[in-house]
Design a protein around this motif. Structure first.
Motif, PDB file in Angstrom:
ATOM      1  N   LEU A 433      -3.786 -11.995  -4.168  1.00 61.16           N
ATOM      2  CA  LEU A 433      -2.689 -11.274  -3.521  1.00 61.16           C
ATOM      3  C   LEU A 433      -1.868 -12.211  -2.645  1.00 61.16           C
ATOM      4  CD1 LEU A 433      -4.509  -7.952  -2.535  1.00 61.16           C
ATOM      5  CD2 LEU A 433      -3.001  -8.370  -4.484  1.00 61.16           C
ATOM      6  N   ILE A 489      -4.148   1.644   5.832  1.00 63.70           N
ATOM      7  CA  ILE A 489      -3.782   0.902   4.618  1.00 63.70           C
ATOM      8  C   ILE A 489      -2.497   0.123   4.841  1.00 63.70           C
ATOM      9  CG2 ILE A 489      -3.214   1.161   2.170  1.00 63.70           C
ATOM     10  CD1 ILE A 489      -4.907   3.721   2.198  1.00 63.70           C
ATOM     11  N   LEU A 490      -1.566   0.693   5.572  1.00 64.21           N
ATOM     12  CA  LEU A 490      -0.322  -0.012   5.875  1.00 64.21           C
ATOM     13  C   LEU A 490      -0.606  -1.290   6.659  1.00 64.21           C
ATOM     14  CD1 LEU A 490       2.767  -0.089   5.836  1.00 64.21           C
ATOM     15  CD2 LEU A 490       2.751   1.263   7.954  1.00 64.21           C
ATOM     16  N   LEU A 493      -1.906  -3.905   4.290  1.00 59.69           N
ATOM     17  CA  LEU A 493      -0.840  -4.439   3.436  1.00 59.69           C
ATOM     18  C   LEU A 493       0.041  -5.422   4.210  1.00 59.69           C
ATOM     19  CD1 LEU A 493       0.166  -1.230   1.448  1.00 59.69           C
ATOM     20  CD2 LEU A 493      -1.119  -3.217   0.619  1.00 59.69           C
ATOM     21  N   VAL A 496      -1.765  -8.654   4.170  1.00 63.38           N
ATOM     22  CA  VAL A 496      -1.621  -9.356   2.895  1.00 63.38           C
ATOM     23  C   VAL A 496      -0.302 -10.117   2.848  1.00 63.38           C
ATOM     24  CG1 VAL A 496      -1.322  -9.032   0.402  1.00 63.38           C
ATOM     25  CG2 VAL A 496      -3.123  -7.780   1.614  1.00 63.38           C
ATOM     26  N   LEU A 497       0.786  -9.478   3.281  1.00 66.57           N
ATOM     27  CA  LEU A 497       2.101 -10.126   3.259  1.00 66.57           C
ATOM     28  C   LEU A 497       2.149 -11.320   4.207  1.00 66.57           C
ATOM     29  CD1 LEU A 497       4.439  -6.983   3.169  1.00 66.57           C
ATOM     30  CD2 LEU A 497       3.974  -8.577   1.304  1.00 66.57           C
ATOM     31  N   GLU A 580      -7.794 -11.937   2.225  1.00 64.49           N
ATOM     32  CA  GLU A 580      -6.885 -10.793   2.323  1.00 64.49           C
ATOM     33  C   GLU A 580      -7.304  -9.671   1.369  1.00 64.49           C
ATOM     34  OE1 GLU A 580      -5.512 -12.613  -1.353  1.00 64.49           O
ATOM     35  OE2 GLU A 580      -6.278 -13.407   0.542  1.00 64.49           O
ATOM     36  N   LEU A 584      -8.406  -5.938   2.574  1.00 66.79           N
ATOM     37  CA  LEU A 584      -7.768  -4.744   2.023  1.00 66.79           C
ATOM     38  C   LEU A 584      -8.806  -3.807   1.414  1.00 66.79           C
ATOM     39  CD1 LEU A 584      -5.247  -3.134   1.240  1.00 66.79           C
ATOM     40  CD2 LEU A 584      -5.056  -4.562  -0.825  1.00 66.79           C
TER      41      LEU A 584
END
Length: 637
Positions: A433, A489-490, A493, A496-497, A580, A584
């Motif tokens: 990811l 979850i947000l 994410l 991850v970014l 990451e 997640l």
């Protein structure tokens, strides 16, 4: 058995042949270079071979250092040279390149045809072993020359020189030097003054009875596991026994390294065992303390997991900083050596005062001081007090060392080498990811100011940990099922970014070495927070197992890089999901679990999967012929 070729005329009364046999060599003799070449070519290709001048005078340990250390493809001292199978072809080429096969000095005034010069820059009057060593260096095969200190290694040119060399040998106690060199030159106060003065003799005792460092390492692990089992009883007698056994385990832990240096028994298996068993011993003891406390009604699993997280992150800071700066002096913008920083100058000034050296080594709570503190507190207090002391001490040490390294990094104008930048990228442990995000954002990432990638990584870590700690585990709004808490979850994410963005460019910034520790701290802390908030029986022990499995993978990565073998294959990192991906996945498990006992089960399954994949690949690598023959010199903190 290895083969040693004695070259040149024999010396009456010399004990050299017996010394070589005592080191495990099958001794042959050759009158000159041509005969020596033939004997070397005839030796089995899988054997180590050595060239030794028959006139050699020196200590047996000097020969041992030059001829038996398995870490070096080729090594030499004056009058003696060795080559392992990997350097055999280069050795024969070097011997063939020598134009002349006479060994020893040529008579003064000899005819020109008798004075055939060597093809190398070394005078032909030098011993054949020395000429071949120079030819190997010239041909691109590095020849290691161990530091001998007070040890003697010489090839006397005449009887008077031989007498002087023999007198020099008699004046130095070979065994005393060998014992001293078995102890690490730089160690903590507790280890230096409370363990090493007698553990070196235990190492010699083990060597004389044929014990190997791996056997001692295994004994240390078994002792520590018994100590953990004693702590798990939850009784005062069990705690006292646990403290005593933990100290004895540390004595054995020092002994295995000293035995390896004493007998030069470095091995691939030893590298793997010594690099991982220290962590296994300490973290198993944490688990034992937590189990013992639970027997008396005190749940300290969160403290045990917090101690493991903090200690592992400290190690990652050490490893990451060292890898980023190990060759920085050779790479600055002007092509000149990097000058010292004010922080480094202050550090050097403090090191010039004897007592401050030991104080600074003690306050970082290295393994000796740390294990001594744990052992004593276990015996006389409770597990909760042990963990409080451990967390406070390690937190202070982490702040002290990290602050100094940050100051050095921002004041030192150096360009990081490609090797160092790649090592940091490997330590980051980015999964598929983050790789995808990095590819998409590579162009804008190139224009980021130097410190921004670290700040982006830190911001992403703060977001995911904060959402894990404070966002509701169940959504207050109807209609979100099965996504009970979309905020969780947000946050994952966002992590991850930011993780992909932080590693999208070459990791050459002044503070980029902090990115891998930020990733480690984020992943481990997220698991800890979710398990603590779940407040479900078994969640924290399952989280402890998951962090231990992931930490093993990260330590394995570190020791492969330190051994010069490179990071684990990318397929392994991708299979494990990267930091990451695992973060997640744990977040999804916390957010989507519909029954309270689901989350501990999910953590346990994930821990078992990570451990199985990481251990399988690690064992395959460390037992392969390509693994580095090194011995862990101990943790830096």
């Amino acid at each position: 058995m290895s083969t040693a070729i004695l070259t040149g005329p024999p010396v009456p009364g010399s004990s050299l042949e017996g010394d070589l046999r005592s080191l495990g060599f099958d001794v042959r003799t050759a009158s000159g270079a041509e005969e020596a070449r033939g004997l070397l070519a005839a030796a089995p290709a899988t054997e180590r071979v050595a060239l030794v001048d028959a006139r050699f005078v020196g200590h047996v340990h000097a020969l041992r250092l030059a001829l038996t250390d398995p870490r070096f493809p080729a090594a030499a001292v004056p009058g003696a040279l060795t080559a392992q199978p990997g350097a055999r072809a280069a050795l024969l080429r070097a011997m063939t390149a020598l134009d002349g096969d006479e060994d020893g000095p040529q008579p003064v005034g000899a005819p020109a045809e008798a004075q055939r010069p060597a093809a190398t820059t070394v005078a032909p009057c030098e011993p054949l072993a020395d000429r071949v060593a120079t030819a190997l260096d010239a041909g691109g095969t590095a020849v290691t020359r161990p530091e001998l200190g007070s040890l003697v290694a010489a090839v006397p040119a005449d009887a008077a020189a031989r007498e002087r060399a023999e007198a020099a040998v008699a004046a130095v106690d070979d065994e005393a030097v060998r014992l001293r060199s078995a102890v690490k030159a730089r160690d903590g106060f507790f280890t230096t003054f409370c363990i090493s003065p007698y553990s070196r003799y235990l190492a010699r005792w083990c060597a004389r009875r044929g014990l190997t460092p791996n056997q001692v390492t295994t004994a240390s692990l078994v002792t520590a596991l018994i100590a953990a089992a004693c702590a798990a009883t939850g009784t005062r007698g069990g705690y006292v026994a646990a403290g005593a056994l933990l100290l004895f385990s540390f004595v054995l832990d020092c002994t295995d390294g000293q035995l390896a240096r004493y007998s030069l028994q470095y091995s691939t298996m030893g590298a793997w065992l010594d690099a991982t068993f220290d962590r296994a011993k300490e973290y198993a003891f944490y688990a034992g303390l937590a189990l013992g406390a639970a027997r008396s009604g005190d749940d300290v699993w969160a403290l045990a997991l917090g101690a493991m997280v903090l200690q592992t992150c400290r190690h990652v800071v050490d490893f990451s900083f060292n890898e980023a700066n190990v060759d920085a002096t050779a790479a600055n913008a002007e092509g000149k050596a990097v000058v010292g920083t004010p922080t480094a100058a202050l550090s050097s000034k403090l090191d010039s005062v004897g007592w401050t050296v030991w104080v600074r080594r003690m306050i970082v709570l290295p393994i000796g001081e740390r294990w001594a503190m744990i052992a004593v507190l276990t015996a006389v207090t409770t597990p909760r007090i042990v963990f409080y002391a451990l967390l406070i001490g390690c937190a202070f040490a982490a702040c002290y060392t990290t602050a100094g390294r940050v100051l050095r990094s921002v004041t030192r104008r150096a360009t990081r080498t490609d090797r160092a930048a790649q090592a940091l990228a490997d330590l980051a442990d980015s999964g598929p990811l983050a790789e995808l995000v990095a590819r998409v954002l590579r162009r804008p990432a190139r224009v980021l100011p130097g410190v921004l990638p670290f700040l982006i990584a830190l911001a992403g870590g703060v977001v995911v940990v904060a959402t894990a700690a404070f966002a509701p585990l169940k959504s207050p709004w109807p209609g979100y099922a099965p996504f009970d808490s979309p905020v969780l979850i947000l946050g994952a994410l966002v992590y991850v970014l930011t993780s992909g963005f932080a590693v999208a460019r070459r990791m050459g910034g002044a503070l980029d070495w902090l990115i891998p520790p930020v990733f480690r701290a984020t992943e481990y802390t997220t698991i800890l927070v979710f398990a603590a908030r779940a407040d479900v029986p078994g969640a924290l022990p399952a989280a402890f197992g998951l962090v231990a499995a992931v930490a093993y993978h990260h330590y394995d990565t570190v020791y492969r890089i330190r051994g010069g073998a490179g990071a684990p294959p990318r397929r392994l990192v991708r299979t494990l999901g990267g930091h990451e991906g695992r973060t997640l996945l744990v977040t999804l498990a916390a957010a989507l679990s519909t029954r309270e006992f689901d989350f501990p089960l999910e953590l346990t399954v994930l821990a078992a999967a990570v451990a199985l994949v990481a251990l399988t690949e690690s064992i395959r690598f460390w037992m392969s012929s390509g693994a580095p023959a090194v011995h862990d010199e101990g943790e830096p903190a």
